[in-house]
Design a protein around this motif. Structure first.
Motif, PDB file in Angstrom:
ATOM      1  N   GLN A  78       0.830  -1.203   0.000  1.00 36.67           N
ATOM      2  CA  GLN A  78       0.000   0.000   0.000  1.00 36.67           C
ATOM      3  C   GLN A  78       0.867   1.257   0.000  1.00 36.67           C
ATOM      4  O   GLN A  78       0.574   2.228  -0.697  1.00 36.67           O
ATOM      5  CB  GLN A  78      -0.913   0.021   1.232  1.00 36.67           C
ATOM      6  CG  GLN A  78      -2.060  -0.952   1.184  1.00 36.67           C
ATOM      7  CD  GLN A  78      -2.795  -1.019   2.506  1.00 36.67           C
ATOM      8  OE1 GLN A  78      -2.228  -0.736   3.566  1.00 36.67           O
ATOM      9  NE2 GLN A  78      -4.056  -1.427   2.449  1.00 36.67           N
ATOM     10  N   GLN A 121      -9.207   4.184  -3.105  1.00 39.49           N
ATOM     11  CA  GLN A 121     -10.096   3.038  -2.886  1.00 39.49           C
ATOM     12  C   GLN A 121     -11.555   3.462  -2.893  1.00 39.49           C
ATOM     13  O   GLN A 121     -12.420   2.737  -3.357  1.00 39.49           O
ATOM     14  CB  GLN A 121      -9.735   2.349  -1.570  1.00 39.49           C
ATOM     15  CG  GLN A 121      -8.439   1.573  -1.643  1.00 39.49           C
ATOM     16  CD  GLN A 121      -8.015   0.995  -0.304  1.00 39.49           C
ATOM     17  OE1 GLN A 121      -8.540   1.372   0.744  1.00 39.49           O
ATOM     18  NE2 GLN A 121      -7.040   0.098  -0.336  1.00 39.49           N
ATOM     19  N   SER A 125     -14.375   2.098  -5.607  1.00 34.07           N
ATOM     20  CA  SER A 125     -15.527   1.310  -5.184  1.00 34.07           C
ATOM     21  C   SER A 125     -16.839   1.870  -5.712  1.00 34.07           C
ATOM     22  O   SER A 125     -17.848   1.189  -5.739  1.00 34.07           O
ATOM     23  CB  SER A 125     -15.573   1.216  -3.652  1.00 34.07           C
ATOM     24  OG  SER A 125     -15.754   2.516  -3.111  1.00 34.07           O
TER      25      SER A 125
END
Length: 126
Positions: A78, A121, A125
């Motif tokens: 990450q 993220q 999504s």
């Protein structure tokens, strides 16, 4: 065919080998055949390990970065992903040094990366 006398050439070669194997155990520093074998073997190891050292240091840097990233609630992957997305061009050697020597600066960098990763993220999504 003429006779070849090697005088100084042979002595110079032996002296060179003796200098290379100085301090080796038992016959490896005294007898020519064993000096030659020991020097050849040492040369092979040093050649191999010059390449190996680069691998080993990279592994060490990655471990240090990973440990520091986990202290800041991030994984190594990450962190690297976030740094790439932020456009931060620090190599692993510098990152590891930062993690080891200046944890506050690394924590700030990790915080920025964390927010960037969370934003990415969130947009992925939707």
């Amino acid at each position: 065919m003429p006779r070849v006398k090697r005088g100084t050439v042979r002595r110079d070669q032996r002296k060179k080998l003796a200098k290379l194997t100085k301090g080796y155990f038992l016959n490896k520093s005294k007898l020519y055949r064993f000096m030659k074998e020991a020097a050849d073997r040492a040369g092979r190891f040093s050649y191999r390990d010059r390449r190996r050292r680069k691998r080993d240091f990279r592994r060490l840097w990655i471990m240090r970065i990973s440990a520091a990233a986990r202290l800041n609630q991030l994984t190594y992957s990450q962190l690297i992903y976030g740094l790439k997305k932020l456009g931060v061009a620090l190599d692993r050697k510098l990152l590891a040094d930062l993690a080891a020597r200046d944890s506050a600066a690394f924590a700030e960098l990790a915080g920025r990366v964390k927010t960037a990763v969370e934003k990415l993220q969130a947009t992925a999504s939707h």
